[in-house]
Design a protein around this motif. Structure first.
Motif, PDB file in Angstrom:
ATOM      1  N   ARG A  69       1.388  -4.755  -7.732  1.00 49.64           N
ATOM      2  CA  ARG A  69       0.197  -3.948  -8.013  1.00 49.64           C
ATOM      3  C   ARG A  69      -1.065  -4.742  -7.697  1.00 49.64           C
ATOM      4  NH1 ARG A  69       0.969  -3.453 -12.825  1.00 49.64           N
ATOM      5  NH2 ARG A  69      -0.568  -4.919 -13.673  1.00 49.64           N
ATOM      6  N   GLU A  70      -1.084  -6.012  -8.091  1.00 46.91           N
ATOM      7  CA  GLU A  70      -2.255  -6.863  -7.815  1.00 46.91           C
ATOM      8  C   GLU A  70      -2.443  -7.077  -6.320  1.00 46.91           C
ATOM      9  OE1 GLU A  70      -1.384 -10.310 -10.099  1.00 46.91           O
ATOM     10  OE2 GLU A  70      -1.689  -9.301 -12.032  1.00 46.91           O
ATOM     11  N   LYS A  71      -1.341  -7.232  -5.595  1.00 46.97           N
ATOM     12  CA  LYS A  71      -1.419  -7.392  -4.141  1.00 46.97           C
ATOM     13  C   LYS A  71      -2.009  -6.140  -3.500  1.00 46.97           C
ATOM     14  CE  LYS A  71       1.508  -8.136  -0.065  1.00 46.97           C
ATOM     15  NZ  LYS A  71       2.896  -8.365   0.418  1.00 46.97           N
ATOM     16  N   ASP A  72      -1.597  -4.972  -3.990  1.00 42.95           N
ATOM     17  CA  ASP A  72      -2.110  -3.706  -3.457  1.00 42.95           C
ATOM     18  C   ASP A  72      -3.611  -3.583  -3.726  1.00 42.95           C
ATOM     19  OD1 ASP A  72      -1.720  -1.098  -2.251  1.00 42.95           O
ATOM     20  OD2 ASP A  72      -1.998  -0.260  -4.255  1.00 42.95           O
ATOM     21  N   GLU A  73      -4.033  -3.997  -4.922  1.00 44.14           N
ATOM     22  CA  GLU A  73      -5.457  -3.917  -5.269  1.00 44.14           C
ATOM     23  C   GLU A  73      -6.282  -4.857  -4.390  1.00 44.14           C
ATOM     24  OE1 GLU A  73      -5.470  -4.767  -9.404  1.00 44.14           O
ATOM     25  OE2 GLU A  73      -4.803  -2.747  -9.996  1.00 44.14           O
ATOM     26  N   ARG A  74      -5.765  -6.057  -4.145  1.00 43.52           N
ATOM     27  CA  ARG A  74      -6.486  -7.009  -3.287  1.00 43.52           C
ATOM     28  C   ARG A  74      -6.582  -6.490  -1.853  1.00 43.52           C
ATOM     29  NH1 ARG A  74      -3.051 -10.724  -5.822  1.00 43.52           N
ATOM     30  NH2 ARG A  74      -1.842 -10.933  -3.886  1.00 43.52           N
ATOM     31  N   GLY A  75      -5.605  -5.733  -1.447  1.00 48.71           N
ATOM     32  CA  GLY A  75      -5.583  -5.199  -0.081  1.00 48.71           C
ATOM     33  C   GLY A  75      -6.195  -3.829   0.041  1.00 48.71           C
ATOM     34  N   ASN A  76      -7.087  -3.470  -0.925  1.00 49.68           N
ATOM     35  CA  ASN A  76      -7.761  -2.156  -0.912  1.00 49.68           C
ATOM     36  C   ASN A  76      -6.756  -1.008  -0.902  1.00 49.68           C
ATOM     37  OD1 ASN A  76     -10.457  -3.163  -0.851  1.00 49.68           O
ATOM     38  ND2 ASN A  76     -10.183  -3.648   1.322  1.00 49.68           N
ATOM     39  N   ARG A  77      -5.645  -1.218  -1.646  1.00 47.21           N
ATOM     40  CA  ARG A  77      -4.611  -0.194  -1.844  1.00 47.21           C
ATOM     41  C   ARG A  77      -3.951   0.244  -0.527  1.00 47.21           C
ATOM     42  NH1 ARG A  77      -5.313   0.513  -7.087  1.00 47.21           N
ATOM     43  NH2 ARG A  77      -7.414   0.457  -7.956  1.00 47.21           N
ATOM     44  N   MET A  78      -3.831  -0.690   0.382  1.00 47.83           N
ATOM     45  CA  MET A  78      -3.206  -0.367   1.666  1.00 47.83           C
ATOM     46  C   MET A  78      -1.751   0.054   1.492  1.00 47.83           C
ATOM     47  SD  MET A  78      -2.555  -2.725   5.057  1.00 47.83           S
ATOM     48  CE  MET A  78      -1.177  -3.611   4.287  1.00 47.83           C
ATOM     49  N   TYR A  79      -1.040  -0.585   0.574  1.00 48.81           N
ATOM     50  CA  TYR A  79       0.390  -0.313   0.430  1.00 48.81           C
ATOM     51  C   TYR A  79       0.651   1.059  -0.188  1.00 48.81           C
ATOM     52  CZ  TYR A  79       0.814  -5.187   1.713  1.00 48.81           C
ATOM     53  OH  TYR A  79       0.728  -6.378   2.406  1.00 48.81           O
ATOM     54  N   THR A  80      -0.084   1.385  -1.229  1.00 48.85           N
ATOM     55  CA  THR A  80       0.096   2.709  -1.835  1.00 48.85           C
ATOM     56  C   THR A  80      -0.430   3.808  -0.904  1.00 48.85           C
ATOM     57  OG1 THR A  80      -1.940   2.286  -3.105  1.00 48.85           O
ATOM     58  CG2 THR A  80       0.163   2.003  -4.241  1.00 48.85           C
ATOM     59  N   SER A  81      -1.451   3.492  -0.120  1.00 50.41           N
ATOM     60  CA  SER A  81      -1.942   4.463   0.872  1.00 50.41           C
ATOM     61  C   SER A  81      -0.873   4.723   1.926  1.00 50.41           C
ATOM     62  CB  SER A  81      -3.218   3.946   1.544  1.00 50.41           C
ATOM     63  OG  SER A  81      -4.286   3.870   0.628  1.00 50.41           O
ATOM     64  N   ALA A  82      -0.186   3.669   2.344  1.00 51.67           N
ATOM     65  CA  ALA A  82       0.901   3.826   3.317  1.00 51.67           C
ATOM     66  C   ALA A  82       1.980   4.740   2.759  1.00 51.67           C
ATOM     67  CB  ALA A  82       1.488   2.463   3.670  1.00 51.67           C
ATOM     68  N   LEU A  83       2.289   4.604   1.467  1.00 50.11           N
ATOM     69  CA  LEU A  83       3.290   5.468   0.837  1.00 50.11           C
ATOM     70  C   LEU A  83       2.837   6.924   0.811  1.00 50.11           C
ATOM     71  CD1 LEU A  83       4.502   3.315  -2.203  1.00 50.11           C
ATOM     72  CD2 LEU A  83       5.780   3.865  -0.124  1.00 50.11           C
ATOM     73  N   GLU A  84       1.558   7.139   0.533  1.00 43.84           N
ATOM     74  CA  GLU A  84       1.036   8.511   0.499  1.00 43.84           C
ATOM     75  C   GLU A  84       1.115   9.172   1.875  1.00 43.84           C
ATOM     76  OE1 GLU A  84       0.094  10.530  -1.983  1.00 43.84           O
ATOM     77  OE2 GLU A  84       0.896   8.968  -3.292  1.00 43.84           O
ATOM     78  N   TRP A  85       0.787   8.420   2.916  1.00 42.19           N
ATOM     79  CA  TRP A  85       0.874   8.970   4.270  1.00 42.19           C
ATOM     80  C   TRP A  85       2.329   9.230   4.657  1.00 42.19           C
ATOM     81  CZ3 TRP A  85      -2.479  11.367   7.102  1.00 42.19           C
ATOM     82  CH2 TRP A  85      -3.839  11.136   6.920  1.00 42.19           C
ATOM     83  N   TYR A  86       3.225   8.354   4.227  1.00 40.92           N
ATOM     84  CA  TYR A  86       4.638   8.562   4.533  1.00 40.92           C
ATOM     85  C   TYR A  86       5.168   9.805   3.802  1.00 40.92           C
ATOM     86  CZ  TYR A  86       9.522   7.558   5.511  1.00 40.92           C
ATOM     87  OH  TYR A  86      10.821   7.650   5.951  1.00 40.92           O
ATOM     88  N   LYS A  87       4.659  10.034   2.605  1.00 40.23           N
ATOM     89  CA  LYS A  87       5.039  11.236   1.860  1.00 40.23           C
ATOM     90  C   LYS A  87       4.583  12.495   2.606  1.00 40.23           C
ATOM     91  CE  LYS A  87       4.275  13.624  -2.531  1.00 40.23           C
ATOM     92  NZ  LYS A  87       3.580  13.576  -3.857  1.00 40.23           N
ATOM     93  N   LYS A  88       3.358  12.471   3.126  1.00 40.70           N
ATOM     94  CA  LYS A  88       2.855  13.618   3.886  1.00 40.70           C
ATOM     95  C   LYS A  88       3.716  13.861   5.126  1.00 40.70           C
ATOM     96  CE  LYS A  88      -2.011  13.081   2.531  1.00 40.70           C
ATOM     97  NZ  LYS A  88      -3.379  12.794   3.016  1.00 40.70           N
ATOM     98  N   TYR A  89       4.100  12.793   5.782  1.00 40.33           N
ATOM     99  CA  TYR A  89       4.961  12.892   6.964  1.00 40.33           C
ATOM    100  C   TYR A  89       6.287  13.555   6.600  1.00 40.33           C
ATOM    101  CZ  TYR A  89       8.733  11.142   9.963  1.00 40.33           C
ATOM    102  OH  TYR A  89       9.861  11.042  10.725  1.00 40.33           O
ATOM    103  N   LEU A  90       6.888  13.125   5.496  1.00 45.63           N
ATOM    104  CA  LEU A  90       8.170  13.687   5.077  1.00 45.63           C
ATOM    105  C   LEU A  90       8.043  15.152   4.681  1.00 45.63           C
ATOM    106  CD1 LEU A  90       9.802  10.847   2.917  1.00 45.63           C
ATOM    107  CD2 LEU A  90      10.403  11.553   5.240  1.00 45.63           C
ATOM    108  N   LYS A  91       6.925  15.512   4.022  1.00 44.78           N
ATOM    109  CA  LYS A  91       6.732  16.896   3.602  1.00 44.78           C
ATOM    110  C   LYS A  91       6.660  17.827   4.801  1.00 44.78           C
ATOM    111  CE  LYS A  91       4.252  18.181   0.137  1.00 44.78           C
ATOM    112  NZ  LYS A  91       3.141  18.421  -0.821  1.00 44.78           N
TER     113      LYS A  91
END
Length: 240
Positions: A69-91
């Motif tokens: 979680r801390e790594k994601d916050e330091r990276g401006n939430r790049m990792y969780t953003s990647a998951l959200e885009w992957y979710k949209k792709y799957l939908k």
């Protein structure tokens, strides 16, 4: 083509992100899989997942691990953003797959008689339940175009990266009690731009009629097939 390559190609087409950012997102999905495998003691390969809803669970697991979680916050939430885009792709992949199963040779609507759905009473008014997936299907089949005038293009939707249109029940749901069968069917839903949609709900009758006449002519036979037998003059009367 690998799933990662498919995801990358999809993002290039449907997002407004740069190629560099898209490549980072695609790589981030791999990184998340490896890190979750490491910290959760469970082997996870996100690129092998086909269910979009599973991505929410993976995201929750990811955010519960402090170091990630801390790594994601330091990276401006790049990792969780990647998951959200992957979710949209799957939908979108799931949606296209479902249509293909229903219509293996071509994407077309089903003109069926459907029993009325459920409703709820609020402030003395009856509100009939609606199936959002039917609207999504019609918009997809109609290629995100306004059925009254396919030149109506006002802006690109952030969610789909396509021309923004809305679904409209030609015979509006408030008149469901007047009909034996459900109004929430493909035959009764049209894809229209936001301006035409506002005119149909809020415009002057003379402006509504032009749109109603064309949409009715496009749907007359389909409406009858769904048990919704109504004349043009009767439909116009409902819009007064």
């Amino acid at each position: 083509m690998t799933r990662r390559e498919e995801f990358t190609r999809w993002m290039l087409k449907h997002s407004n992100r740069s190629k560099n950012t898209i490549d980072k997102y695609a790589a981030a999905v791999v990184t998340i899989s490896k890190e979750l495998t490491k910290y959760s003691n469970t082997t996870i390969d996100i690129y092998s997942i086909n269910d979009s809803m599973s991505i929410d669970s993976i995201k929750q697991i990811y955010l519960k691990i402090d170091v990630l979680r801390e790594k994601d916050e330091r990276g401006n939430r790049m990792y969780t953003s990647a998951l959200e885009w992957y979710k949209k792709y799957l939908k979108e992949a799931e949606f296209i797959s479902n249509i293909a199963k229903e219509q293996p040779s071509e994407y077309s609507v089903k003109h069926i008689k459907k029993l009325k759905g459920e409703f709820k009473i609020k402030d003395g008014m009856k509100y009939w339940n609606r199936d959002r997936s039917i609207v999504d299907k019609i918009i997809y089949i109609k290629n995100n175009e306004c059925e009254y005038d396919n030149t109506h293009r006002y802006f690109i939707s952030k969610a789909t990266n396509k021309n923004y249109v809305e679904g409209h029940h030609l015979i509006q749901m408030q008149f469901q009690d007047m009909f034996e069968y459900s109004l929430d069917v493909e035959s009764n839903i049209v894809s229209v731009c936001l301006v035409c949609h506002k005119i149909l709900h809020l415009g002057r009758l003379e402006d509504k009629i032009k749109i109603i006449e064309k949409l009715y002519n496009l749907r007359e036979h389909e409406l009858k097939s769904s048990g919704l037998d109504i004349r043009l003059d009767e439909l116009i009367e409902l819009y007064k």
